[in-house]
Design an enzyme around this catalytic site. Structure first.
Site, PDB file in Angstrom:
ATOM      1  N   GLN A  70      32.505  50.253  40.326  1.00  0.00           N
ATOM      2  CA  GLN A  70      33.461  50.701  39.305  1.00  0.00           C
ATOM      3  C   GLN A  70      33.636  52.217  39.363  1.00  0.00           C
ATOM      4  O   GLN A  70      32.708  52.939  39.736  1.00  0.00           O
ATOM      5  CB  GLN A  70      32.950  50.311  37.917  1.00  0.00           C
ATOM      6  CG  GLN A  70      32.987  48.822  37.669  1.00  0.00           C
ATOM      7  CD  GLN A  70      32.368  48.481  36.317  1.00  0.00           C
ATOM      8  OE1 GLN A  70      32.792  48.985  35.285  1.00  0.00           O
ATOM      9  NE2 GLN A  70      31.349  47.649  36.339  1.00  0.00           N
TER      10      GLN A  70
HETATM   11  N1  LIG Z   1      38.802  34.480  47.251  1.00  0.00           N
HETATM   12  C1  LIG Z   1      37.705  35.199  47.471  1.00  0.00           C
HETATM   13  N2  LIG Z   1      37.016  35.694  46.440  1.00  0.00           N
HETATM   14  C2  LIG Z   1      35.918  36.427  46.713  1.00  0.00           C
HETATM   15  C3  LIG Z   1      35.464  36.682  48.032  1.00  0.00           C
HETATM   16  N3  LIG Z   1      34.354  37.450  47.964  1.00  0.00           N
HETATM   17  C4  LIG Z   1      34.121  37.663  46.668  1.00  0.00           C
HETATM   18  N4  LIG Z   1      35.052  37.054  45.904  1.00  0.00           N
HETATM   19  C5  LIG Z   1      35.167  37.052  44.438  1.00  0.00           C
HETATM   20  O1  LIG Z   1      35.472  38.368  44.006  1.00  0.00           O
HETATM   21  C6  LIG Z   1      34.886  38.619  42.734  1.00  0.00           C
HETATM   22  C7  LIG Z   1      34.078  39.904  42.772  1.00  0.00           C
HETATM   23  O2  LIG Z   1      32.951  39.713  43.635  1.00  0.00           O
HETATM   24  P1  LIG Z   1      31.643  40.625  43.522  1.00  0.00           P
HETATM   25  O3  LIG Z   1      30.793  40.254  44.663  1.00  0.00           O
HETATM   26  O4  LIG Z   1      31.066  40.538  42.166  1.00  0.00           O
HETATM   27  O5  LIG Z   1      32.294  42.059  43.712  1.00  0.00           O
HETATM   28  P2  LIG Z   1      31.550  43.474  43.787  1.00  0.00           P
HETATM   29  O6  LIG Z   1      32.144  44.203  44.939  1.00  0.00           O
HETATM   30  O7  LIG Z   1      30.072  43.282  43.804  1.00  0.00           O
HETATM   31  O8  LIG Z   1      32.024  44.183  42.441  1.00  0.00           O
HETATM   32  P3  LIG Z   1      31.248  45.338  41.582  1.00  0.00           P
HETATM   33  O9  LIG Z   1      29.848  44.889  41.375  1.00  0.00           O
HETATM   34  O10 LIG Z   1      32.010  45.458  40.297  1.00  0.00           O
HETATM   35  O11 LIG Z   1      31.349  46.610  42.369  1.00  0.00           O
HETATM   36  C8  LIG Z   1      34.045  37.382  42.397  1.00  0.00           C
HETATM   37  O12 LIG Z   1      34.810  36.540  41.555  1.00  0.00           O
HETATM   38  C9  LIG Z   1      33.832  36.714  43.753  1.00  0.00           C
HETATM   39  O13 LIG Z   1      33.656  35.320  43.679  1.00  0.00           O
HETATM   40  C10 LIG Z   1      36.216  36.124  49.113  1.00  0.00           C
HETATM   41  O14 LIG Z   1      35.928  36.276  50.307  1.00  0.00           O
HETATM   42  N5  LIG Z   1      37.322  35.405  48.766  1.00  0.00           N
END
Ligand SMILES: Nc1nc2c(ncn2[C@@H]2O[C@H](COP(=O)(O)OP(=O)(O)OP(=O)(O)O)[C@@H](O)[C@H]2O)c(=O)[nH]1
Ligand SMILES: [Mg+2]
Length: 191
Positions: A70
């Site tokens: 974030q």
């Molecule tokens: N369709 C799709 N959704 C994905 C994929 N990878 C992650 N997501 C979705 O994207 C959303 C965010 O995923 P996170 O892994 O929590 O993202 P993050 O980068 O860790 O986010 P922060 O912790 O806020 O920095 C979740 O709802 C996941 O299920 C993908 O390859 N395809």
């Protein structure tokens, strides 16, 4: 000399390689980390701070730090940089509007003294989404070919299915393999 050789070799082989997983919020960083660890999709919520896990691939130990993406958290990414060998930059391939912010963050990191020796793996994630950018498009936009002072590699992937993740890890382990071969070469010269 044999003892020194054995000592250096064991130091190198048992070494834990530090990795930071960065990228904007919602890119899929935490999903990727737990795919690496458990081979399954976990339910995630936005990361506040970081998650850390040890991932072992072909006898190579990685200590992976997944850092919250974030906006308010990005200014503290640099507190994780020291001793980092690999940066994994996760890009949400459907998020065209914010690719310019990812680019700014990438070049800010590459200019940081503590990341001078780090190699960069870029995951073009969410390849399952209709209308997403390809890895080639992302590479062009991020002008990756202009990066001469850090080894880099871009890999398309889908964290939900795990597709492409192993290939990314293989690139990392192959770089470590090259360093091991170089060490062997110099040790050979010494003995
Ligand atoms: N369709 C799709 N959704 C994905 C994929 N990878 C992650 N997501 C979705 O994207 C959303 C965010 O995923 P996170 O892994 O929590 O993202 P993050 O980068 O860790 O986010 P922060 O912790 O806020 O920095 C979740 O709802 C996941 O299920 C993908 O390859 N395809
Ligand atoms: Mg997260």
């Amino acid at each position: 000399m044999g003892l020194i050789f054995a000592k250096l070799w064991s130091l190198f082989c048992n070494q834990e390689h530090k990795v930071i997983i960065v990228g904007l919020d919602n890119a899929g960083k935490t999903t990727i980390l737990y795919q690496f660890l458990m081979n399954e999709v976990v339910h995630t919520s936005p990361t506040i701070g970081s998650n850390v896990e040890e991932i072992v691939v072909k006898n190579t130990h990685f200590l992976m730090w997944d850092i919250g993406g974030q906006e308010s958290l990005r200014s503290s990414w640099n507190t994780y940089y020291s001793n980092t060998e690999f940066i994994i930059l996760v890009v949400d391939s459907i998020d065209r509007e914010r690719l310019s912010i990812t680019k700014e963050e990438l070049y800010r990191m590459l200019a940081h003294e503590d990341l001078r020796k780090a190699a960069v793996l870029i995951f073009a994630n969410k390849q399952d989404m209709k209308g997403c950018m390809t890895a080639a498009e992302i590479s062009t936009y991020l002008t990756l070919s202009s990066i001469k002072d850090h080894p880099w590699h871009i890999q398309s992937c889908c964290a939900l299915t795990g597709e492409g993740l192993c290939q990314g890890l293989e690139w990392m382990t192959s770089r470590i393999g090259e360093q091991r071969n170089l060490l062997l070469f110099y040790l050979d010269l010494l003995t």
